[in-house]
Scaffold this motif. Structure first.
Motif, PDB file in Angstrom:
ATOM      1  N   ALA A 476      13.935  -0.209   0.735  1.00 45.23           N
ATOM      2  CA  ALA A 476      12.350  -0.595   0.465  1.00 45.23           C
ATOM      3  C   ALA A 476      12.087  -0.849   1.899  1.00 45.23           C
ATOM      4  O   ALA A 476      10.916  -0.580   2.041  1.00 45.23           O
ATOM      5  CB  ALA A 476      12.177  -1.610  -0.620  1.00 45.23           C
ATOM      6  N   ARG A 506       1.174   3.946   2.458  1.00 48.51           N
ATOM      7  CA  ARG A 506       1.903   3.827   1.197  1.00 48.51           C
ATOM      8  C   ARG A 506       2.687   5.171   0.675  1.00 48.51           C
ATOM      9  O   ARG A 506       3.585   5.300  -0.162  1.00 48.51           O
ATOM     10  CB  ARG A 506       0.701   3.745   0.053  1.00 48.51           C
ATOM     11  N   LEU A 509       6.563   4.899   0.484  1.00 47.21           N
ATOM     12  CA  LEU A 509       6.759   4.351  -0.883  1.00 47.21           C
ATOM     13  C   LEU A 509       6.427   4.800  -2.031  1.00 47.21           C
ATOM     14  O   LEU A 509       7.333   5.118  -3.254  1.00 47.21           O
ATOM     15  CB  LEU A 509       6.005   2.921  -0.877  1.00 47.21           C
ATOM     16  N   LEU A 514       7.289   3.364  -5.511  1.00 50.41           N
ATOM     17  CA  LEU A 514       7.149   2.062  -5.169  1.00 50.41           C
ATOM     18  C   LEU A 514       5.655   2.101  -4.589  1.00 50.41           C
ATOM     19  O   LEU A 514       4.814   2.935  -4.086  1.00 50.41           O
ATOM     20  CB  LEU A 514       8.025   1.472  -4.053  1.00 50.41           C
ATOM     21  N   TYR A 516       2.344  -1.483  -3.294  1.00 49.88           N
ATOM     22  CA  TYR A 516       2.108  -2.903  -2.908  1.00 49.88           C
ATOM     23  C   TYR A 516       0.812  -2.952  -3.597  1.00 49.88           C
ATOM     24  O   TYR A 516      -0.269  -1.988  -3.461  1.00 49.88           O
ATOM     25  CB  TYR A 516       2.245  -2.997  -1.445  1.00 49.88           C
ATOM     26  N   TYR A 556       6.248  -4.363  -0.087  1.00 46.37           N
ATOM     27  CA  TYR A 556       6.819  -4.041  -1.049  1.00 46.37           C
ATOM     28  C   TYR A 556       7.109  -5.325  -1.624  1.00 46.37           C
ATOM     29  O   TYR A 556       8.006  -6.119  -0.961  1.00 46.37           O
ATOM     30  CB  TYR A 556       7.913  -3.178  -1.060  1.00 46.37           C
TER      31      TYR A 556
END
Length: 672
Positions: A476, A506, A509, A514, A516, A556
């Motif tokens: 992560a 992003r 992720l 994943l 945020y 994250y």
């Protein structure tokens, strides 16, 4: 060895316990209103009497509901304690939210950053609505307020967009908004803090390229060139007036602003402020004793509405306002419509967004000194945490003390976010005596901090682990770092909007599911606000151009486990390309290495590794001499160790990264 040694207080030592999970001995819990009696943690504020008093005032005004925003008359993000009306009524101290009170119910709307905090701070008189949209609040009001009912609001605390949003959502409901110029919370807030009239200070010449007279004429030229023919410009945001006159104040915590408005016409300057704070020296500086186009007329802060009304009544007058920061109380008196000209942001804010050569140079210098303070913190924690005596709170105090010893320091630029383990999963958590955790080698630690310096404002986040991170934590972190690097190394056409680039932060992720929940970056000022609009990656930010500074901060957050954020400030600079002109890129000015043990280099492309190694060379080149000049040999050795170059090897990730970046930049070019 020079240090920032902050001695632990007896209270902090007494609070520490030996439990292995890192928590200080306290009941870290949210409220539980479903049991009898309700469970309320010690962080809750009892609001029963406050609500009773407010409801009495509402009856006198004949309103069925009252709306309480979390802002001030200048629509500021950071506000003075005396303007924290939402916090006073609810107990919730987050920086974003709206409270609504009826005779039988009370509710708070806020975003996901603050849901846990709200549950820790509000008593059971308040409901938490996990939304921030005006439409959600309006639907709640329609359900609670009977047809024909009126809902009160303070027009000084509503923006034009906010008022219009409520009006549209309530338009066909037979329920209306009622402007109540006297704030009802102020009437029941018996110990409301007073205005503290600190003296204003002018910036020294060494940090100024443009004197205020030059700025005034530059803005007037923009007024003259505007085809809609404005005769005056109203400045409502606090940083507008501070920037225009090269003045700073101390009315807002962490922000060097002062309560003020400015009305700039083609031949007059009206400055509305608390005149008692203006020294004779300042009167001379502002040419306040003469009459002319470069003479500042000092007027009472509270007279702005009446004086603006008088100006609007003059034949041929036309007032230009920036709608993002002009409150409804001032907007509604600029009538008829032909007297008004609007843009999202005033020409002062758009001009201020592009730093001049002096501002760029000194803001870079401030970040070099700021890096010293953060390096001192990380080095100290690396040694101290294994001993088991440090907490989130002691770390926050330590870094602020380190900054305080740097040249031209003016204190922190915001309340330090010092968060370990599950606390770091709260994006805007700040430690208190009730919620602090002890720092341990078993948890990730996130520190988001910044400083105010006479020559600049800083904001930087680093996430570290002093033990053995899990595979999930390491992946992560690396993917967050990849997002930071991908934005930072992108070359793009000048005039590209940040919102069209935001997905680059992003993408790594997203590839593994994943994400945020906060923005990817914001503007940063020169001894101004740490969140300086209108620069950034949001939809209502202005296009990027050379000379703008922005943060880049993907993250994250795994609920109840850990949080990761990597935040750097970067300046947009011109770049030469093989074929095209007018292209720019980011030059990172935050200069602190990332935690090596959290980086999985097998995930990085060769381009990302090259960027990282180049960045580390820059840290050595710029921060090394500063550490030498301050006699910080141990800190320099730590910096050199943590900026050792990574081995650059070709990888399949390299090809993927190059092709995806090319696709992304092509898409950006097509939509700007």
């Amino acid at each position: 060895m020079p240090s920032c040694g902050w001695l632990l207080t007896a209270l902090s030592l007494a609070a520490l316990t030996g439990n292995s999970n890192g928590a200080v001995a306290y009941k870290q819990s949210e409220r539980n209103c479903s049991v009898s009696p309700p469970y309320l943690p010690s962080t809750v504020i009892n609001t029963t009497v406050r609500l009773q008093d407010l409801r009495k005032e509402m009856l006198l005004q004949d309103i069925a509901a009252y709306i309480i925003p979390a802002t001030d008359a200048h629509l500021s993000e950071y506000i003075a304690p005396r303007d924290a009306r939402m916090a006073f009524m609810t107990g919730f101290t987050g920086s974003a939210g709206t409270a609504v009170v009826t005779q039988t119910r009370a509710a708070l709307w806020t975003d996901s950053r603050y849901w846990v905090q709200a549950e820790r701070q509000m008593d059971c008189s308040w409901e938490l609505e996990k939304d921030v949209s005006i439409s959600s609040i309006a639907q709640w009001l329609i359900a609670e307020v009977p047809p024909g009912g009126e809902m009160g609001f303070d027009p000084f605390l509503f923006s034009l967009k906010t008022q219009e949003g409520y009006r549209l959502n309530l338009d066909s409901s037979n329920r209306t908004l009622k402007s109540v110029p006297v704030n009802l919370v102020d009437r029941v807030w018996k110990e409301r803090p007073p205005v503290l009239l600190y003296n204003l200070t002018r910036l020294p010449d060494r940090v100024i390229q443009r004197p205020w007279q030059m700025k005034v004429e530059h803005i007037r030229n923009q007024m003259r060139d505007n085809p809609y023919g404005p005769t005056a410009l109203l400045l409502s945001a606090l940083d507008e007036t501070a920037w225009l006159f090269n003045l700073r104040g101390n009315d807002i915590p962490y922000n060097p602003f002062f309560y003020s408005y400015t009305l700039l016409t083609k031949d007059e300057i009206w400055l509305f402020l608390h005149t008692d704070r203006v020294t004779e020296e300042l009167r001379v500086y502002l040419n306040a004793s003469c009459v002319g186009s470069l003479c500042v007329q000092l007027k009472s802060y509270d007279a702005v509405r009446e004086d603006l009304k008088a100006y609007v009544a003059e034949p041929g007058s036309k007032v230009w306002i920036g709608t993002e920061y002009t409150n409804y109380a001032l907007y509604e008196i600029i009538t008829p419509e032909e007297k008004l000209m609007t843009s999202s942001y005033s020409p002062v804010l758009t001009t201020k967004a592009v730093k001049d050569e002096t501002e760029q140079r000194i803001l870079r210098d401030a970040h070099v000194r700021d890096a010293v303070a953060v390096i001192q913190l990380l080095m100290w924690l690396e040694k101290a945490v294994p001993e088991g005596k440090e907490t989130e709170l002691t770390a926050a105090k330590y870094v602020n003390e380190c900054r305080g010893k740097q040249k031209d320091s003016r204190g922190p630029s915001f309340e330090t976010i010092s968060a370990s383990g599950p606390n770091a999963a709260l994006a805007h958590y700040s430690p208190t005596e009730e919620t602090i955790r002890r720092l341990t080698v078993d948890e990730m630690y996130l520190v988001d901090s910044g400083g105010q310096y006479l020559d600049g404002t800083t904001d930087i986040t680093r996430t570290v682990h002093w033990g053995a991170p899990t595979a999930v934590q390491k992946e992560a972190f690396t993917r967050v770092l990849m997002g930071n690097i991908e934005i930072s190394r992108t070359v793009f056409p000048s005039g590209t909007r940040g919102v069209n680039m935001e997905m680059l932060g992003r993408r790594a992720l997203w590839e593994v599911g994943l994400n945020y929940g906060h923005g990817t970056g914001h503007g940063v000022g020169n001894y101004f606000g740490v969140h300086e609009w209108p620069v950034g990656f949001q939809s209502n930010n202005i296009p990027f151009r050379a000379g703008m500074f922005t943060s880049i901060e993907p993250g994250y957050y795994k609920e109840n486990d850990f949080g990761i954020r990597i935040e750097d400030v970067a300046v947009i600079v011109p770049v030469n390309t093989k074929y095209g002109d007018n292209y720019v890129t980011f030059d990172t000015v935050s200069l602190v290495p990332y935690d090596r043990k959290l980086i999985d280099t097998s995930l990085l492309s060769s381009e990302q590794l090259r960027w990282l190694n180049k960045y580390y060379k820059t840290i050595r080149r710029l921060v090394g001499p500063e550490l030498d000049s301050q006699g910080l040999k141990e800190e320099k050795d730590w910096m050199l160790e943590h900026t050792e170059p990574f081995e650059e090897a070709a990888s399949s990730a390299s090809v993927l990264s190059s092709s995806l970046t090319l696709i992304a930049v092509t898409l950006l070019h097509n939509i700007i």
